[in-house]
Write a protein that holds these residues in place. Sequence first.
Motif, PDB file in Angstrom:
ATOM      1  N   ASN A 158       0.827  -1.218   0.000  1.00  0.00           N
ATOM      2  CA  ASN A 158       0.000   0.000   0.000  1.00  0.00           C
ATOM      3  C   ASN A 158       0.861   1.269   0.000  1.00  0.00           C
ATOM      4  O   ASN A 158       0.484   2.281  -0.571  1.00  0.00           O
ATOM      5  N   VAL A 196       2.392   1.397  -3.625  1.00  0.00           N
ATOM      6  CA  VAL A 196       1.390   1.735  -4.644  1.00  0.00           C
ATOM      7  C   VAL A 196       0.169   2.335  -3.935  1.00  0.00           C
ATOM      8  O   VAL A 196      -0.777   1.638  -3.595  1.00  0.00           O
ATOM      9  N   PRO A 197       0.193   3.655  -3.709  1.00  0.00           N
ATOM     10  CA  PRO A 197      -0.916   4.293  -2.987  1.00  0.00           C
ATOM     11  C   PRO A 197      -2.236   4.194  -3.759  1.00  0.00           C
ATOM     12  O   PRO A 197      -2.238   4.115  -4.981  1.00  0.00           O
ATOM     13  N   PHE A 198      -3.353   4.191  -3.021  1.00  0.00           N
ATOM     14  CA  PHE A 198      -4.672   4.104  -3.663  1.00  0.00           C
ATOM     15  C   PHE A 198      -4.937   5.328  -4.549  1.00  0.00           C
ATOM     16  O   PHE A 198      -5.534   5.216  -5.604  1.00  0.00           O
ATOM     17  N   GLY A 201      -3.371   8.502  -6.760  1.00  0.00           N
ATOM     18  CA  GLY A 201      -2.130   8.885  -7.415  1.00  0.00           C
ATOM     19  C   GLY A 201      -2.414   9.434  -8.799  1.00  0.00           C
ATOM     20  O   GLY A 201      -3.568   9.661  -9.156  1.00  0.00           O
ATOM     21  N   TYR A 210      -3.074   8.497 -11.688  1.00  0.00           N
ATOM     22  CA  TYR A 210      -3.524   7.377 -12.518  1.00  0.00           C
ATOM     23  C   TYR A 210      -4.539   7.878 -13.535  1.00  0.00           C
ATOM     24  O   TYR A 210      -5.309   8.795 -13.244  1.00  0.00           O
ATOM     25  N   ASN A 219      -9.337   2.141  -9.943  1.00  0.00           N
ATOM     26  CA  ASN A 219      -8.690   1.087  -9.157  1.00  0.00           C
ATOM     27  C   ASN A 219      -7.323   0.701  -9.730  1.00  0.00           C
ATOM     28  O   ASN A 219      -6.919  -0.464  -9.668  1.00  0.00           O
ATOM     29  N   SER A 220      -6.619   1.702 -10.241  1.00  0.00           N
ATOM     30  CA  SER A 220      -5.295   1.426 -10.814  1.00  0.00           C
ATOM     31  C   SER A 220      -4.336   0.810  -9.811  1.00  0.00           C
ATOM     32  O   SER A 220      -3.534  -0.055 -10.165  1.00  0.00           O
ATOM     33  N   ALA A 221      -4.409   1.254  -8.547  1.00  0.00           N
ATOM     34  CA  ALA A 221      -3.507   0.687  -7.536  1.00  0.00           C
ATOM     35  C   ALA A 221      -3.683  -0.828  -7.465  1.00  0.00           C
ATOM     36  O   ALA A 221      -2.698  -1.574  -7.369  1.00  0.00           O
ATOM     37  N   LYS A 261      -0.809  -3.658  -8.229  1.00  0.00           N
ATOM     38  CA  LYS A 261      -0.434  -4.671  -7.223  1.00  0.00           C
ATOM     39  C   LYS A 261      -0.609  -6.080  -7.778  1.00  0.00           C
ATOM     40  O   LYS A 261       0.204  -6.970  -7.494  1.00  0.00           O
TER      41      LYS A 261
END
Length: 130
Positions: A66, A69-71, A73, A75, A81-83, A87
């Motif tokens: 987490n 790769v922060p929720f 960003g 993106y 839901n790119s994070a 992941k």
Amino acid sequence: MSNTLNVKSKSKTEFIDITEEIRSLVKEAGVKQGICHVYVPHTTAGVTINEGADPSVKRDIITALNRLVPFEGDYQHQEGNSAAHIKSTLVGTSQIVLIDEGKLLLGTWQSIYFCEFDGPRHRRVLVKIV
Ligand code: ZN
């Protein structure tokens, strides 16, 4: 022989131990020497093998992922839901475990985890034993 495990995640990010379910499938298959292929057919989930004895290990892995790769960003993916997609790619969607004398050749401390990155959801894990 191919099998489907149904997994229901309860959190946004969660590691679910599926080792015993996979052991049961290997036992049912009756394969003495072979390969167990565990595959997750999703773009925001994964499967990994790591320590099952100390629950703080999976907690630490989730915390580190987490942080990495922060929720939120920079993106562009519209679904938001790119994070979770990133992941999934980092962790990977399949694992192979050898089978010897009808048993999974896991190390003493190893467990197989379904990795949820965009839950809660109903998910599938495909298991092929050859
Ligand atoms: Zn998406």
